[in-house]
Design a protein around this motif. Structure first.
Motif, PDB file in Angstrom:
ATOM      1  N   ASP A 271     -17.489  67.301  34.631  1.00  0.00           N
ATOM      2  CA  ASP A 271     -17.127  66.814  35.923  1.00  0.00           C
ATOM      3  C   ASP A 271     -17.389  65.371  36.152  1.00  0.00           C
ATOM      4  N   ALA A 272     -16.481  64.576  36.535  1.00  0.00           N
ATOM      5  CA  ALA A 272     -16.839  63.056  36.911  1.00  0.00           C
ATOM      6  C   ALA A 272     -17.701  62.943  38.012  1.00  0.00           C
ATOM      7  N   THR A 273     -18.918  62.931  37.877  1.00  0.00           N
ATOM      8  CA  THR A 273     -19.714  62.467  39.135  1.00  0.00           C
ATOM      9  C   THR A 273     -20.572  61.282  38.864  1.00  0.00           C
ATOM     10  N   THR A 274     -21.735  61.276  38.418  1.00  0.00           N
ATOM     11  CA  THR A 274     -22.417  60.123  38.083  1.00  0.00           C
ATOM     12  C   THR A 274     -22.223  59.484  36.713  1.00  0.00           C
ATOM     13  N   VAL A 275     -22.301  58.135  36.312  1.00  0.00           N
ATOM     14  CA  VAL A 275     -22.345  57.811  34.811  1.00  0.00           C
ATOM     15  C   VAL A 275     -23.417  57.025  34.672  1.00  0.00           C
ATOM     16  N   SER A 276     -24.489  57.374  33.557  1.00  0.00           N
ATOM     17  CA  SER A 276     -25.594  56.801  33.292  1.00  0.00           C
ATOM     18  C   SER A 276     -24.935  55.481  32.618  1.00  0.00           C
ATOM     19  N   SER A 277     -25.826  54.531  32.467  1.00  0.00           N
ATOM     20  CA  SER A 277     -25.785  53.418  31.787  1.00  0.00           C
ATOM     21  C   SER A 277     -25.328  53.463  30.532  1.00  0.00           C
ATOM     22  N   SER A 278     -25.807  54.475  29.642  1.00  0.00           N
ATOM     23  CA  SER A 278     -25.280  54.411  28.326  1.00  0.00           C
ATOM     24  C   SER A 278     -24.011  55.020  28.140  1.00  0.00           C
ATOM     25  N   ASN A 279     -23.297  55.459  29.507  1.00  0.00           N
ATOM     26  CA  ASN A 279     -21.769  55.708  29.247  1.00  0.00           C
ATOM     27  C   ASN A 279     -21.271  54.985  30.283  1.00  0.00           C
ATOM     28  N   HIS A 280     -21.452  53.570  30.184  1.00  0.00           N
ATOM     29  CA  HIS A 280     -20.585  52.636  30.914  1.00  0.00           C
ATOM     30  C   HIS A 280     -20.622  51.536  30.275  1.00  0.00           C
ATOM     31  N   ARG A 281     -19.221  51.039  29.956  1.00  0.00           N
ATOM     32  CA  ARG A 281     -19.494  49.620  29.323  1.00  0.00           C
ATOM     33  C   ARG A 281     -18.528  48.534  30.154  1.00  0.00           C
ATOM     34  N   ALA A 282     -19.044  47.273  30.147  1.00  0.00           N
ATOM     35  CA  ALA A 282     -18.123  46.509  30.886  1.00  0.00           C
ATOM     36  C   ALA A 282     -18.244  45.065  30.177  1.00  0.00           C
ATOM     37  N   GLN A 283     -17.023  44.684  30.247  1.00  0.00           N
ATOM     38  CA  GLN A 283     -16.896  43.178  29.278  1.00  0.00           C
ATOM     39  C   GLN A 283     -16.145  42.066  30.099  1.00  0.00           C
ATOM     40  N   SER A 284     -16.928  41.320  30.765  1.00  0.00           N
ATOM     41  CA  SER A 284     -16.354  40.208  31.521  1.00  0.00           C
ATOM     42  C   SER A 284     -16.012  38.876  30.304  1.00  0.00           C
ATOM     43  N   ALA A 285     -14.856  38.186  31.102  1.00  0.00           N
ATOM     44  CA  ALA A 285     -14.579  37.009  30.604  1.00  0.00           C
ATOM     45  C   ALA A 285     -13.979  37.131  29.182  1.00  0.00           C
ATOM     46  N   LEU A 286     -13.174  38.123  28.969  1.00  0.00           N
ATOM     47  CA  LEU A 286     -12.441  38.333  27.709  1.00  0.00           C
ATOM     48  C   LEU A 286     -11.326  37.134  27.724  1.00  0.00           C
ATOM     49  N   PRO A 287     -11.137  36.366  26.949  1.00  0.00           N
ATOM     50  CA  PRO A 287     -10.248  35.342  26.848  1.00  0.00           C
ATOM     51  C   PRO A 287      -9.198  35.508  26.077  1.00  0.00           C
ATOM     52  N   SER A 288      -7.980  34.989  26.371  1.00  0.00           N
ATOM     53  CA  SER A 288      -6.785  34.998  25.694  1.00  0.00           C
ATOM     54  C   SER A 288      -6.018  33.827  26.044  1.00  0.00           C
ATOM     55  N   GLY A 289      -5.435  33.141  24.948  1.00  0.00           N
ATOM     56  CA  GLY A 289      -4.863  31.930  25.314  1.00  0.00           C
ATOM     57  C   GLY A 289      -3.891  31.264  23.995  1.00  0.00           C
ATOM     58  N   PHE A 290      -2.995  30.303  24.320  1.00  0.00           N
ATOM     59  CA  PHE A 290      -2.135  29.762  23.152  1.00  0.00           C
ATOM     60  C   PHE A 290      -1.660  28.560  23.586  1.00  0.00           C
ATOM     61  N   VAL A 291      -1.337  27.816  22.441  1.00  0.00           N
ATOM     62  CA  VAL A 291      -0.622  26.525  22.803  1.00  0.00           C
ATOM     63  C   VAL A 291       0.646  26.360  21.673  1.00  0.00           C
ATOM     64  N   ARG A 292       1.793  26.002  21.966  1.00  0.00           N
ATOM     65  CA  ARG A 292       2.963  26.070  21.055  1.00  0.00           C
ATOM     66  C   ARG A 292       3.788  24.845  21.435  1.00  0.00           C
ATOM     67  N   TRP A 293       4.214  24.292  20.242  1.00  0.00           N
ATOM     68  CA  TRP A 293       5.185  22.978  20.533  1.00  0.00           C
ATOM     69  C   TRP A 293       6.449  23.849  19.957  1.00  0.00           C
TER      70      TRP A 293
END
Length: 707
Positions: free
Chosen positions: A438-460
């Motif tokens: 059951d989805a109740t509590t999640v320990s730190s070893s079972n949670h991942r977060a990734q901030s500021a994943l960048p994507s970008g491009f420049v095209r002529w």
């Protein structure tokens, strides 16, 4: 934990109905050219009261700098597609991992899965099967959509995260009732191996409101390969979608959509079949154009997509103990994805145009299991994963001159995932999702977060009008958060141990894309090419017997070429070619699951109501492989042989509204297998290292009605 009930409980019942002279021509273009069916080809035919829409013989040509645009309703050869993966194979650079007669998994430039987001009407639907038996493309019936748009490479940031290979969008456009209050499109197809399809698209409305219904049914029996052997591959599927729109003025749109579908399919290359592919969808969309002098358009959308999938080894096949399964088993998995998007298009100022906004998705994965003796429907739902992503984006165009344009974009994503503890008491964990609790509590070893994943491009982008040429060059970068199949799916042993979840790094792709187009009154030629570096490429390695997922570095390169030539008002020569090269730089060996060189050469004839044509597909042997390595669906078995397949078609327009098309695919009944393939399954008597052969000679007849 009880799974949230789907939006729709009432199901539609769809009956399962089992339902030539051709002008043959073939010509070779020079090695630097190849072709696509030009949409303008019909304009070169002689005037007639009845002109048949052209069959897409080879592929759809590049529409603009980095996009391919196609009309999925137009008949094509081979036989019109039963799912999105099948249709995408007609675009140069695309291939698919064959599962059976339907529900393959698309691959573009050798890249697969969440590297290639597939959207429908701007929404994301994710499959639930741990082995991608129900890939997102399996829920899409191409002919029920109006337009298909493919953006090659990391050259847009508008449509969600992780698009390192490209972005695929199937869209239904707002109906235009300027020609009348009713629009109706329908088609029916019958063919070899029990193939029968029916499609209906009806829209009724005016300038103030409209209603639209799209529905389809597709069925096929087990086909025979070129050796006359029966390949387990039958399928039956249907979809129904409705849309209600309000347009109180010319600048406002409010649209509500809802849809459902289901199906089944059996697979000669899997230990289980898909006995249920339930889909339920709903969305609300709002658009406002020409708000102020500064804001050209505001748009907002909310959506809900639910995939409820059942796989078992006894409904669509006689049960035989094999592959570690000593009893008849079933697994019910579900993926519910909700999300939204808001964007503003600023009015052009000083040659600038900007689109900016944000999007978000939330996706949960649930599972339960049973046997033929104890039904899975008596078991409670268990959650094993929650995913979410929030991204902000901006894309700008600067018209530096009448012929030159700079396009650039940037997006930042925050992604996170929670998985829930493994319980060995669930029993079916190896098949259905690790036996989550059951989805109740999640320990730190079972949670991942990734901030500021960048994507970008420049095209002529540059137009050289003096020689009817345009070209582009761009560089893009994408950081992709690992997906469910890479982090949690029980198809890899690293997920069960926690190694993949805790240690797998985001994939980082940097790629240069270039391309050009040239055309005159009778010729059209286009090309696109790329070279890229993938840091922390996510690789599946099965050499130990069970799947292990790890990061490696990779180099990629390739090209697509196409062209067409109207040699007379009635005859058109055409062709395409595509090649992909990839290397595992960490292990100094080829990257696995890379399709070989693929070329198509064709000729079309059109004169008044008559049309006909021929298509020769040539595929080279693939000698670059990595034994027992691949992705969550497929792995390399070794080298594969090349092959050539010849097909013909003919058509006649009975009236402006009614048209018939007859096709013969694989005319000479060639026995062949694609390099991207699933291993045979012992339950059907196949050796585990045997690739599944493609269909032999197939005949089909299609009728189209439009008014």
């Amino acid at each position: 934990m009880t799974r949230t009930p789907p939006f729709f409980r009432r199901r539609f019942l769809t009956p399962r109905v089992n339902p030539t002279p051709c002008v043959v021509a073939c010509a070779l273009l020079c090695s630097q050219m190849a072709v696509v069916h030009a949409q303008t080809a019909a304009e070169t035919t002689l005037p007639s009261a009845r002109v048949l829409d052209e069959v897409v013989v080879t592929a759809v040509h590049d529409h603009s700098a980095v996009t391919v645009v196609a009309d999925p309703k137009v008949p094509r050869q081979p036989a019109p597609a039963s799912d999105a993966a099948d249709y995408l194979k007609s675009i140069p650079g695309f291939s698919a991992i064959r599962s059976g007669g339907s529900n393959g998994d698309p691959v573009f430039r050798g890249q697969f899965g969440s590297r290639l987001p597939i959207l429908t009407n701007g929404t994301t639907l994710l499959g639930a099967c741990p082995g991608r038996m129900d890939a997102p493309s399996s829920y899409i019936s191409p002919e029920t959509y109006d337009v298909l748009t493919v953006t090659k490479g990391p050259q847009t940031v508008l449509w969600g995260p992780g698009a390192s290979a490209g972005t695929v969008r199937f869209d239904r456009e707002q109906p235009d009732f300027s020609s009348g209050p009713v629009h109706f499109n329908a088609s029916a197809l019958g063919g070899s191996a029990g193939r029968n399809d029916q499609n209906i698209d009806l829209a009724v409305g005016n300038e103030h409101y409209y209603g639209r219904v799209t529905a389809n049914h597709s069925h096929g029996q087990d086909y025979k390969d070129g050796n006359g052997n029966i390949v387990p591959s039958k399928w039956d599927k249907w979809n129904t979608d409705i849309a209600l729109g309000l347009t109180p003025d010319a600048n406002t749109l409010i649209e509500v959509t809802a849809g459902t579908g289901d199906g089944e399919a059996r697979y000669g290359g899997r230990g289980m079949d898909g006995s249920q592919f339930k889909r339920e969808s709903a969305a609300l969309r709002w658009e406002k154009r020409n708000l102020t002098q500064a804001v050209a358009k505001l748009e907002a959308q909310l959506y809900y997509n639910d995939a409820d999938h059942v796989m078992d080894n006894y409904t669509l096949r006689p049960f035989k103990p094999s592959g570690g399964m000593s009893m008849a088993m079933a697994s019910n998995v579900a993926r519910t994805t909700t999300g939204g998007r808001m964007a503003a298009t600023l009015a052009p100022v000083e040659h600038w145009q900007v689109v900016a906004g944000l999007d978000f998705t939330k996706s949960r994965h649930d599972q339960r299991s049973g046997t033929s003796m104890v039904s899975y429907t008596t078991k409670p739902w268990r959650r094993d994963a929650n995913f979410s992503d929030v991204g902000v984006f901006a894309e700008a165009s600067w018209h530096a001159s009448e012929s030159g344009k700079l396009v650039s974009g940037l997006r930042i994503d925050h992604s996170q995932v929670s998985r829930y503890p493994v319980s060995s008491s669930e029993g079916m964990g190896s098949m259905s999702g690790m036996g989550a609790t059951d989805a109740t509590t999640v320990s730190s070893s079972n949670h991942r977060a990734q901030s500021a994943l960048p994507s970008g491009f420049v095209r002529w982008e540059q137009d050289v009008k003096s020689i009817n040429t345009s070209w582009y060059a761009g560089i893009g970068h994408v950081q992709r958060f690992p997906d469910y199949w890479e982090l949690i799916s029980p198809t890899n042993s690293a997920a069960a141990s926690g190694d993949a979840f805790n240690q797998l790094r985001p994939e980082k792709t940097t790629q240069i894309d270039v391309g050009a187009q040239w055309r005159n009154d009778t010729w059209q030629v286009w090309s696109s090419a790329y070279v890229g570096r993938v840091t922390d490429f996510i690789l599946f390695d099965y050499r130990s017997g069970s799947g292990v997922v790890r990061n490696v570095d990779a180099n990629t390169a390739g090209f697509e070429l196409g062209g067409s030539h109207h040699i007379t008002p009635h005859w058109t020569l055409q062709g395409t070619m595509a090649y992909t090269w990839a290397r595992n730089a960490s292990d100094a060996k080829p990257l696995p699951q890379i399709p070989p060189f693929d070329a198509k050469i064709g000729a079309d004839y059109s004169n008044g109501p008559w049309s006909s044509g021929a298509l020769l597909r040539l595929v080279a042997p693939q000698h670059r492989y990595a034994i027992a390595q691949g992705n969550v669906v497929g792995r390399d078995f070794g080298a594969s042989a090349g092959f050539g397949v010849f097909s013909v078609h003919a058509g006649y327009a009975l009236t402006q509204q009614v048209k018939l098309t007859l096709g013969i695919d694989n005319l000479f009944d060639k026995a062949y297998a694609e390099h991207l393939n699933l291993a045979g399954n012992a339950g059907f008597g196949y050796p585990g290292s045997l690739s599944i052969n493609e269909p032999g000679r197939s005949v089909w007849l299609r009728a189209d009605v439009k008014f």
